[in-house]
Design a protein around this motif. Structure first.
Motif, mmCIF file in Angstrom:
data_model
loop_
_atom_site.group_PDB
_atom_site.id
_atom_site.type_symbol
_atom_site.label_atom_id
_atom_site.label_comp_id
_atom_site.label_asym_id
_atom_site.label_seq_id
_atom_site.Cartn_x
_atom_site.Cartn_y
_atom_site.Cartn_z
ATOM 1 N N ALA B 264 36.481 110.725 55.528
ATOM 2 C CA ALA B 264 35.222 110.571 54.776
ATOM 3 C C ALA B 264 34.678 111.935 54.346
ATOM 4 N N ASN B 265 35.591 112.820 53.995
ATOM 5 C CA ASN B 265 35.271 114.173 53.509
ATOM 6 C C ASN B 265 34.560 115.047 54.542
ATOM 7 N N LEU B 266 34.651 114.691 55.815
ATOM 8 C CA LEU B 266 34.065 115.539 56.870
ATOM 9 C C LEU B 266 34.913 116.781 57.092
ATOM 10 N N THR B 267 36.221 116.628 56.897
ATOM 11 C CA THR B 267 37.149 117.725 57.143
ATOM 12 C C THR B 267 37.954 117.978 55.872
ATOM 13 N N THR B 268 38.754 119.037 55.918
ATOM 14 C CA THR B 268 39.676 119.256 54.807
ATOM 15 C C THR B 268 41.102 119.123 55.330
ATOM 16 N N ARG B 269 42.014 118.950 54.428
ATOM 17 C CA ARG B 269 43.421 118.932 54.785
ATOM 18 C C ARG B 269 44.194 119.693 53.739
ATOM 19 N N THR B 338 24.928 110.035 47.474
ATOM 20 C CA THR B 338 24.221 111.035 46.649
ATOM 21 C C THR B 338 23.423 110.350 45.537
ATOM 22 N N LYS B 339 23.687 109.056 45.322
ATOM 23 C CA LYS B 339 22.908 108.337 44.315
ATOM 24 C C LYS B 339 21.508 107.992 44.817
ATOM 25 N N LYS B 340 21.217 108.277 46.075
ATOM 26 C CA LYS B 340 19.858 108.127 46.600
ATOM 27 C C LYS B 340 19.376 109.524 46.994
ATOM 28 N N PRO B 341 19.017 110.354 45.998
ATOM 29 C CA PRO B 341 18.732 111.767 46.292
ATOM 30 C C PRO B 341 17.589 111.959 47.281
ATOM 31 N N PHE B 345 21.354 113.310 51.326
ATOM 32 C CA PHE B 345 22.788 113.378 51.634
ATOM 33 C C PHE B 345 23.445 114.374 50.683
ATOM 34 N N GLY B 346 24.254 115.274 51.249
ATOM 35 C CA GLY B 346 24.854 116.320 50.424
ATOM 36 C C GLY B 346 24.017 117.592 50.456
ATOM 37 N N THR B 347 22.722 117.460 50.792
ATOM 38 C CA THR B 347 21.857 118.636 50.925
ATOM 39 C C THR B 347 21.848 119.120 52.376
#
Lengths: 372, 643
Positions: B264-269, B338-341, B345-347
């Motif tokens: 869920a994009n918490l980490t990178t690979r 992110t559609k509920k600014p 979320f994302g900030t």
């Protein structure tokens, strides 16, 4: 007394699920008895009440966050305006509103100043009348036209549009109040008169495109003038386009750390968040910093919805004072905005909080004008 | 031969008889042209009711039958069978709908009776012109295609394979498991998902009747029920699974870092990575060598591989298969928070989604927290995002995760903000009770805004203020939080349109794939032989998903078992003498049934694909194409008596 059922029907209040997201988002509710959700619920229950016992209805700034947050599309702000209209209808008009409303009818502005003085702000600028043929009609907010504290903004806009070689004019003495605040105070009849009269004047002057100095005029022209509305931009849109197209260039440095207050009528109500920032970021020498609560999470300055002429039930705690603290926290020494109401409320707050030495409120127009 | 028509007027108990004077209607019908007999009866669909019809056909030599009762959707098949039993062609029947279109919608008895008479006169005028049609069946390819390798697709695949049919399971990702594989535990039983999935995966991969194609899309489907032909595009992973010994040196060599969607994009690979099923694969979109034939690493993955398992010469592979039935199990996407600014979320890094919470829990990376807030209905029941539906799982996911935090960190203050708690499933209400008992506090109100506490310069992980109205005390409140978990809903996948176009499936207003009838035919689609399973049809929990998957499997192998399927007989036919070959019918048909034949220059209708909808007939400028039982002559006769 009023008919709750007709309000339920007109504003589609049956959609409400009483989640409270409106009240939770309301910047006023924390310091006032105003509770948009509870008002809607009262309408749904068919509970009648004496309007005069509900002084908090005049606290609403019509920032419209309630409607923006609502998951069901209910616009509680419209209900509040409708209840104010019932109140006004009854003739019990709050004392401080009487003079502004009368002057808007008689003199075309709520500042209680003569109609023939409307163009004094443009003294010496030789701005032509749009009726003599001009691409853009520049519409000056009554506040900008008459209040010496904010007359510099339209003058700056004239300068900027000329620097970008734009063909523009004004309506001269035919310009009068847009009706935005009048409508929000609840004077529906006066608003309709102003709207129709203005549309007639725009038509007579062959106006095809407008640019406004205030987000409030912009919003009412864009969203509340009906099907004969004329295409309109707020000046931040116009300038951002001119910068992007290379028509407007900045040559002077403006050394400052700038943060920006989103005017509710520009940001939350019309989604214009990027253009003002694009202008500020294009200013040479300026550093732009963002407040945590910005864009969709911005905080109202408390100047809208007739609040320029109404103290509200809790004048001790002012949102604008909080906002100065927020701005100072970013390390900014300039708090920019793009609205005459925001400019005035925030400027007062700088003085009230004793921060004149630390931060200055400026309109984007003033900053941009200083950089050309 | 002169037609002999029997008219049968049903009372439908009092449904019709209360509003329509059935005796008067019978008297009226008796003297209509060509009517040999008219009867009324309490329930025409009952055995004695049907016997009235069969007896009359035998005794009076009826040639055509009109039944005036309910909608043909209800009992047309019943009465077609009735007259067929008595020796008539099933298609010389006409239904007059005097219930849904008359008695149920009118209250004036006199006017309703007159309208029933009109409807019957109209049906009588038409029925005399009906011609016998041949009932036809086509042979079925006894294998199935399942699209989507999540819990729905895998369950359906296993059921069909266990029934003895071949199944091809196609999965878009490189691994099976779908959304469920990302989860830590289930609700309300709190089982570990890994334990739940392992036996299913093992059964799938070892089953002799199952062929799995991963990293692949279904690109094209032709044909019709019983006789589909699917084209599957399988993408290369560039790693030879037979050679790879999973040493992992390649991963260390890879210079590319991309967000790990599985986490869920918490980490990178890296671009080459160990997929959730433990196989090593290359993400073609991330790998710069696959994209541009350049890699800034030296040595590259291929160079460090001792076993030469990395093979950039692998290419895409087109697989064509013939199948009799298709199950769509493509799942749902999660709402983009992110559609509920207003929720930040994302900030703020300490505002996470419920899916990210699952990943943290599965990775055993939940960190000690003091104040935790759970937010309900993020992207569900929300007209502003266009997702007006309830996502059906978030309430229980919130409850499960809140309990998890409360039990792991007993000192934590855990608050769930909600507007309604929907605990409708088996054991859900009891689970909700148990969660509150652990100390989790529920406060009624949606969260309006989240911002940083103290200090207006956003620092990613600082203490947060959560603003809401507690609607039960009727006051706006501010609650501080170290961690905010957003209960995100489900949305249709972005690729739904593609799969809908490939198969010709309609979507409902919410964007999910549409079933034929929400109650009576919940797994069937408008395309015969194509069935729906799981969240592609609408948000569902694991329990409902598996139930629907097994229903879809049953429906699929019901047609596979028989080896034959019946097809619609009242289809469109082209009069080749009249057809000018303009092709309007080809452009109009939603099922691709008509085609222009080069040799004759005229259109011809594939009788198996045609659903008899009549769109072509309306479009045809020369009236060359006509739908049987709805020809202009028949319909005009029906209308003429109404004038």
């Amino acid at each position: 007394m009023f008919d709750t059922e007709s309000l339920v029907q007109q504003y589609e209040l049956t959609a409400c699920i009483q989640c409270g997201k409106c009240t939770g988002g309301c910047p006023i509710a924390l310091k006032s008895a105003l509770n948009p959700r509870a008002l809607v619920y009262q309408m749904l229950r068919g509970e009648e009440f004496e309007l005069v016992s509900r002084g908090e209805l005049w606290d609403c700034t019509t920032c419209a966050t309630c409607g923006l947050r609502c998951p069901k599309g209910v616009k509680a702000v419209d209900l509040i305006i409708a209840l104010r209209a019932q109140w006004i209808e009854s003739g019990k008009i709050p004392t401080t509103l009487r003079a502004p409303l009368t002057a808007t009818l008689n003199q075309g502005n709520p500042l209680v100043l003569p109609r023939e003085d409307r163009s004094l702000w443009a003294d010496g600028l030789n701005v032509k009348n749009v009726a003599d043929g001009a691409g853009i009609a520049m519409f000056t907010c009554c506040e900008n036209a008459y209040d010496p504290r904010v007359q510099a903004m339209p003058r700056a806009l004239v300068n900027l549009l000329r620097a970008a070689n734009q063909d523009f004019g004004t309506l001269g003495l035919d310009e009068q109040c847009c009706g935005s605040e009048v409508r929000r105070i609840g004077e529906a009849g006066l608003f309709e008169y102003l709207r129709d009269d203005n549309l007639e004047k725009f038509r007579a002057a062959r106006v095809s495109k407008m640019v406004t100095t205030s987000p409030h005029c912009f919003n009412v022209f864009k969203n509340e003038y009906g099907k004969h509305a004329i295409p309109v931009e707020h000046y931040t849109q116009t300038l951002a386009h001119l910068i992007a197209d290379g028509a407007l260039k900045f040559s002077k440095k403006f050394q400052a750390t700038i943060t920006y207050q989103d005017p509710c009528f520009l940001g939350k109500q019309n989604g214009i968040y990027d253009e003002p920032r694009a202008i500020l970021k294009a200013i040479p020498g300026a550093k732009f910093v963002e407040m945590d609560r910005s864009r969709e999470r911005s905080v109202c300055c408390e100047g809208g919805g007739g609040r320029m002429w109404l103290e509200g039930t809790n004048s001790q705690v002012r949102l604008a004072n909080d906002r100065i603290a927020h701005a100072l926290d970013t390390g900014a020494n300039i708090l920019a905005t793009a609205c005459p109401f925001c400019f005035l409320t925030l400027s007062d707050a700088v003085i009230a909080t004793g921060n004149e030495e630390k931060i200055k409120v400026m309109d984007i127009l003033q900053i941009a004008n200083a950089a050309i | 031969m002169k037609s002999q028509i029997g008219v049968y007027i049903c009372h439908c108990g009092l449904n019709i008889a209360n509003t329509v004077d059935v005796e008067q209607v019978r008297e009226f019908a008796r003297i209509l042209p060509n009517v040999a007999i008219a009867r009324n009866y309490t329930y025409m669909c009952s055995d004695p009711g049907q016997a009235l019809i069969t007896n009359d056909i035998r005794d009076l030599g009826l040639t055509h039958v009109v039944v005036a009762s309910c909608s043909p959707r209800m009992h047309e098949p019943t009465f077609r069978a009735t007259i067929h039993k008595a020796g008539l062609n099933p298609y010389v029947l006409e239904m007059a709908n005097i219930r849904e279109q008359c008695s149920w919608v009118h209250s004036d008895r006199t006017l309703a009776t007159l309208k029933a008479m009109d409807l019957i006169a109209s049906a009588v005028a038409k029925v005399a012109l009906l011609v016998p049609l041949q009932e036809r069946e086509v042979k079925v390819t006894q294998s199935a295609l399942v699209i989507g390798g999540g819990i729905a697709g895998m369950t359906a695949t296993l059921d069909i394979a266990n029934a003895g049919f071949q199944v091809c399971l196609v999965e878009k990702q490189t691994h099976l498991g779908g959304r469920v594989a990302q989860l830590d535990t289930t609700f309300p039983t709190q089982e570990r998902v890994a334990d739940l999935l392992a036996p299913v995966l093992r059964a799938i991969t070892t089953h002799p009747n199952i062929r799995v194609i991963t990293n692949a899309d279904v690109e094209k489907v032709d044909g019709f029920i019983g006789n589909f032909r699917a084209t599957i595009r399988a993408r290369p992973t560039f790693v030879d699974a037979m050679k790879c010994d999973a040493c992992g040196k390649c991963v260390d060599a890879c210079p590319v870092n991309v967000p790990d969607a599985f986490d869920a994009n918490l980490t990178t690979r890296r671009a080459i990575y160990r997929a959730p099923d433990a196989r090593f694969v290359i993400d073609a979109r991330a790998c710069s060598f696959v994209q541009d034939r350049v890699c800034r690493s030296d040595p590259r993955c291929a160079a460090v591989c001792d076993r030469n398992a990395i093979d950039f010469s692998q290419t895409e592979n087109l697989v064509e298969i013939n199948i009799g039935a298709i199950i769509v199990a493509t799942g749902a996407a999660t709402f983009d928070a992110t559609k509920k600014p207003e929720l930040g979320f994302g900030t703020y890094s300490n505002v996470i989604t419920s899916l990210q919470f699952e990943r943290l829990a599965a990775r055993q990376e939940l960190q000690s927290v003091k104040d935790v807030v759970f937010v309900s209905c993020v992207g569900s029941r929300d007209a502003t995002t266009g997702n007006t539906y309830c996502s059906r799982v978030c309430c229980m996911v919130n409850a499960k995760q809140a309990r998890r935090i409360q039990e792991k960190f007993p000192d934590a203050r855990v608050t769930v903000f909600y507007a309604d708690v929907r605990a409708f499933g088996k054991g859900h209400e009891e689970f909700y009770d148990a969660v509150r008992k652990t100390g989790v506090r529920y406060r009624r109100g949606y969260v309006s805004e989240i911002f940083a506490a103290g200090g207006q310069t956003p620092k990613r992980d600082q203490k947060l203020i959560v603003r809401a109205e507690d609607t039960l005390i009727q006051k706006p409140i501010e609650v501080s939080a170290d961690l905010v978990v957003l209960g995100i809903g489900m949305t249709p996948r972005a690729e739904t349109n593609e799969i809908a176009n490939v198969l010709g499936l309609p979507r409902s207003g919410d964007g999910f794939l549409l079933e034929i009838h929400p109650k009576l035919r919940p797994v069937e689609t408008a395309v015969d032989g194509v069935f729906l399973a799981g969240a592609c049809q609408g948000p569902k929990d694991i329990v409902d998903t598996i139930a629907q998957a097994r229903a879809a499997a049953s429906s699929a192998f019901a047609s596979l078992c028989r080896g034959q399927v019946k097809i619609e007989s009242a289809t469109a036919r082209v009069d080749e003498e009249v057809c000018a070959g303009c092709g309007l019918c080809v452009a109009t048909c939603p099922y691709g049934a008509p085609a222009l034949i080069a040799r004759t220059g005229t259109a011809r209708v594939n009788q198996v694909l045609c659903k008899g909808c009549g769109a072509c007939e309306a479009a045809c400028p020369s009236k060359a194409i006509q739908v049987m039982q709805c020809t202009p002559r028949q319909v005009l006769a029906q209308i003429a008596v109404l004038a």
